[in-house]
Design a protein around this motif. Structure first.
Motif, short mmCIF file in Angstrom:
data_model
loop_
_atom_site.label_atom_id
_atom_site.label_comp_id
_atom_site.label_asym_id
_atom_site.label_seq_id
_atom_site.Cartn_x
_atom_site.Cartn_y
_atom_site.Cartn_z
N GLN B 193 0.83 -1.20 0.00
CA GLN B 193 0.00 0.00 0.00
C GLN B 193 0.87 1.25 0.00
O GLN B 193 0.63 2.21 -0.71
CB GLN B 193 -0.85 -0.03 1.27
N ARG B 194 1.92 1.20 0.83
CA ARG B 194 2.73 2.39 1.02
C ARG B 194 3.55 2.71 -0.22
O ARG B 194 3.70 3.83 -0.63
CB ARG B 194 3.66 2.17 2.21
N GLN B 195 4.09 1.66 -0.81
CA GLN B 195 5.01 1.90 -1.92
C GLN B 195 4.33 1.74 -3.26
O GLN B 195 4.98 1.78 -4.30
CB GLN B 195 6.22 0.97 -1.79
N GLY B 196 3.00 1.53 -3.22
CA GLY B 196 2.26 1.41 -4.47
C GLY B 196 2.71 0.23 -5.31
O GLY B 196 2.65 0.25 -6.53
N ILE B 197 3.18 -0.82 -4.65
CA ILE B 197 3.60 -2.01 -5.39
C ILE B 197 2.35 -2.86 -5.64
O ILE B 197 1.58 -3.13 -4.72
CB ILE B 197 4.61 -2.82 -4.58
N ALA B 198 2.15 -3.28 -6.86
CA ALA B 198 1.00 -4.13 -7.15
C ALA B 198 1.47 -5.57 -7.26
O ALA B 198 2.48 -5.85 -7.89
CB ALA B 198 0.35 -3.69 -8.45
N PHE B 199 0.77 -6.48 -6.60
CA PHE B 199 1.10 -7.89 -6.72
C PHE B 199 0.00 -8.58 -7.50
O PHE B 199 -1.08 -8.02 -7.70
CB PHE B 199 1.27 -8.51 -5.34
N ASP B 200 0.29 -9.82 -7.92
CA ASP B 200 -0.67 -10.58 -8.72
C ASP B 200 -2.05 -10.60 -8.07
O ASP B 200 -3.05 -10.35 -8.71
CB ASP B 200 -0.18 -12.03 -8.89
N CYS B 201 -2.07 -10.97 -6.79
CA CYS B 201 -3.35 -10.89 -6.12
C CYS B 201 -3.13 -10.07 -4.86
O CYS B 201 -2.01 -9.96 -4.36
CB CYS B 201 -3.90 -12.27 -5.81
N ASP B 202 -4.19 -9.45 -4.37
CA ASP B 202 -4.02 -8.54 -3.25
C ASP B 202 -3.67 -9.29 -1.97
O ASP B 202 -4.20 -10.35 -1.70
CB ASP B 202 -5.31 -7.75 -3.04
N VAL B 262 2.12 -15.29 -2.65
CA VAL B 262 2.24 -13.88 -3.05
C VAL B 262 3.12 -13.11 -2.06
O VAL B 262 3.86 -12.21 -2.44
CB VAL B 262 0.84 -13.24 -3.22
N VAL B 263 3.06 -13.51 -0.80
CA VAL B 263 3.91 -12.87 0.21
C VAL B 263 5.37 -13.27 -0.03
O VAL B 263 6.28 -12.45 0.01
CB VAL B 263 3.45 -13.26 1.64
N ARG B 264 5.57 -14.56 -0.34
CA ARG B 264 6.93 -15.02 -0.62
C ARG B 264 7.52 -14.29 -1.84
O ARG B 264 8.67 -13.84 -1.83
CB ARG B 264 6.94 -16.54 -0.84
N ALA B 265 6.68 -14.14 -2.86
CA ALA B 265 7.13 -13.45 -4.08
C ALA B 265 7.49 -11.99 -3.77
O ALA B 265 8.53 -11.48 -4.21
CB ALA B 265 6.03 -13.51 -5.14
N ALA B 266 6.63 -11.34 -2.96
CA ALA B 266 6.89 -9.94 -2.61
C ALA B 266 8.18 -9.83 -1.81
O ALA B 266 8.98 -8.92 -2.01
CB ALA B 266 5.71 -9.39 -1.81
N CYS B 267 8.40 -10.78 -0.92
CA CYS B 267 9.62 -10.77 -0.10
C CYS B 267 10.85 -10.90 -0.99
O CYS B 267 11.86 -10.21 -0.77
CB CYS B 267 9.61 -11.92 0.90
N GLU B 268 10.77 -11.78 -1.99
CA GLU B 268 11.92 -11.95 -2.88
C GLU B 268 12.18 -10.67 -3.65
O GLU B 268 13.31 -10.20 -3.76
CB GLU B 268 11.68 -13.14 -3.83
N LEU B 269 11.10 -10.07 -4.14
CA LEU B 269 11.20 -8.82 -4.89
C LEU B 269 11.85 -7.73 -4.05
O LEU B 269 12.69 -6.95 -4.53
CB LEU B 269 9.78 -8.40 -5.29
N LEU B 270 11.44 -7.65 -2.78
CA LEU B 270 11.87 -6.55 -1.92
C LEU B 270 13.11 -6.89 -1.11
O LEU B 270 13.65 -6.05 -0.38
CB LEU B 270 10.73 -6.16 -0.95
N GLY B 271 13.58 -8.14 -1.22
CA GLY B 271 14.76 -8.55 -0.46
C GLY B 271 14.51 -8.60 1.05
O GLY B 271 15.36 -8.22 1.85
#
Lengths: 348, 348
Positions: B193-202, B262-271
């Motif tokens: 929400q804060r960084q306006g990152i969109a993931f595949d599903c919310d 989706v959380v795992r994917a976001a974590c990988e993306l964001l390190g």
């Protein structure tokens, strides 16, 4: 002390940083090296998310307050002791013996650790004076510019002794209104500091714990009807609130109202009614007429009540109106209204 | 409704103003038209500085938290329900039944009243879900630019049933570590929400009250050793803290750790390590090996624990070190450290 794998906090030149609020090593370090060092208690030592203990038996009294006073340090105190006294006094106003306190901090990134330590020290010694232990705490840090140094939120817990039944609804026509000392010192101390106004002699905040004064009063009259500390909104707002709750009127005698000369002069200069000024170490008591003299004597014998005075009476409501009136020194009468606008933002 | 001699608050276009925090008419109006309208309780109705009542008998559990989450509204919740759940859950982690809550607000001048009302509504319905009443509150207002919308401070009180003795020091080698559901949802919901990152599903925050889940677990095993909700600092900080307190080691099985795709994917993306992400509606339980299966079943039968898993074990300390280790899916082992810097400011 590499318990957290970090160099010890520098309380001379260090500053609050965002990691101090992150829940990681830096947070643990701040808790150990600052909060646990000053706030000792069996409950904090448990290292639990919640404190668990058996409080004294009896009815529980609980009150919560946020503090945003500006400036943080002022003549006679700081946000730290103010935050302790504020919640402790609210609990004392229910006739309770305060025993426990929780403390929450919202800190602005960049705030000097030396100032934070002064605040925490002031809280610790205020707690000791008031006989309360810090049982739980929390710290959050926000980015520079997203808060104003430090905000503090305290919640106090106390136990009400058997037979005590103090409530704003119990004011009865004929009851006598007592005040424990001069009003308005805190308000003027803050204002003078904030606006750089110099007065003939310095005004010092009245911030102080009131629980032992209350205990001394209850010892001579367990059936006190109402107790209130006139903080924000001052004596005016406090008595208007009570009048509304109890559906009564109030008449005050201006000649009896203790206001220091310098406070009165400042009020005239600033166009403020001293009855609208916040006190942080005074109380109003509404007491049956039979025992008023005795209660007043008990107050005057206590360090926090030396200048106590009987300042007025509860009267029947006038029609449907629950007015607070002031009998002026010139023989007139005027309505004492709630403070209307924002005369004194961030007074506590 | 001219009770306060003021026009009713405009919850569509109105804004918080400094007088709302002054202790005068405007403060009384805000309390009546907003807070008392949503927070009903016997104690608030007393109109006292402190709430007075007789809580259920037993040991008292108390916890306080400040909330500065940004943004104030996020997928799955807002600062209001988050603040209720946060304190309620801390009390539940002591095995207590939460019953009462105090609420403090620090408001920024100019904050929309409609947003404040949404927050208060969310708090009221979270309180109802969690079975707690608001017993005391306070509101302060600071000038525009001196805070960031709204900060909330809550203190929860609960009663610990007889025979329950949950403490971070009670983790013993051989104990099984259970988690009540997927970790990291809250952290990623806020970040996205804060960084306006969109993931595949919310991703939706997991914010939820956990007291009835705890009650269900205690019903099958009253001798649970440790309970903790892995909020700021995530599972990593929570288990490191417990390891330090109990002087034990911990080994986790990565394959068992529930993390949404989706959380795992976001974590990988964001390190980011998912073990460092805050949860606001999950708990960790450390439980004797004999009853672990039963407790896990009880969790899975509860709406808040459907995806519960056994994720690791308590082991003896290695030398003098109280490590948390992760057995990776590739068969290796790595140390799970505390989160070091400030990866996620204002996550709660």
């Amino acid at each position: 002390m590499p318990k957290h794998g970090l160099r010890s906090l520098d309380f001379l030149r260090g500053r609050v940083e965002l990691p101090h609020g992150s829940g990681g090593r830096a947070t643990a370090q701040l808790i150990d090296e600052l909060f646990l060092r000053h706030f000792h208690s069996e409950q904090l030592a448990q290292g639990h998310d919640a404190a668990v203990w058996s409080p004294p038996s009896g009815r529980l009294a609980v009150s919560t307050d946020c503090f945003v006073v500006s400036p943080l340090f002022f003549p006679g105190g700081c946000i730290g002791d103010l935050a302790v006294h504020g919640s402790v006094n609210d609990v004392a106003m229910a006739g309770a013996v305060p025993h426990s306190l929780t403390v929450g901090f919202v800190l602005e990134e960049g705030f000097p650790l030396c100032d934070l330590e002064r605040i925490v020290q002031a809280m610790a010694s205020a707690c000791q004076c008031a006989g309360v232990s810090v049982v739980s705490g929390d710290t959050k840090v926000v980015e520079r510019g997203k808060a104003d140094g430090v905000f503090v939120c305290t919640t106090c817990l106390g136990t009400v002794p058997r037979g005590i039944n103090i409530s704003p609804t119990r004011a009865r026509p004929g009851d006598v209104i007592l005040v424990s000392g001069p009003v308005g010192d805190h308000g003027i101390a803050i204002l003078s500091q904030r606006q750089g106004i110099a007065f003939d002699c310095d005004v010092v905040s009245d911030t102080a714990p009131l629980a032992t004064l209350v205990a001394a009063m209850l010892a001579v009259e367990p059936d006190l009807h109402v107790l209130r500390d006139p903080t924000r909104g001052g004596v005016a707002a406090t008595l208007n609130e009570i009048a509304l709750h109890a559906q009564v009127g109030v008449v005050l005698d201006e000649a009896k109202l203790p206001v220091r000369k310098v406070v009165r002069a400042a009020c005239e200069l600033l166009g403020i009614d001293p009855l609208h000024l916040a006190c942080e170490g005074r109380l109003l008591a509404i007491c049956p007429p039979e025992s008023a003299t005795q209660v007043l004597k008990a107050m005057q014998a206590h360090p926090q009540g030396q200048d106590a005075q009987a300042i007025g009476m509860v009267i029947p409501p006038q029609g449907l109106q629950c007015f607070v009136e002031l009998q002026t020194t010139f023989g007139g009468r005027r309505i004492v209204d709630w403070p209307a606008g924002e005369q004194l933002p961030r007074i506590c």
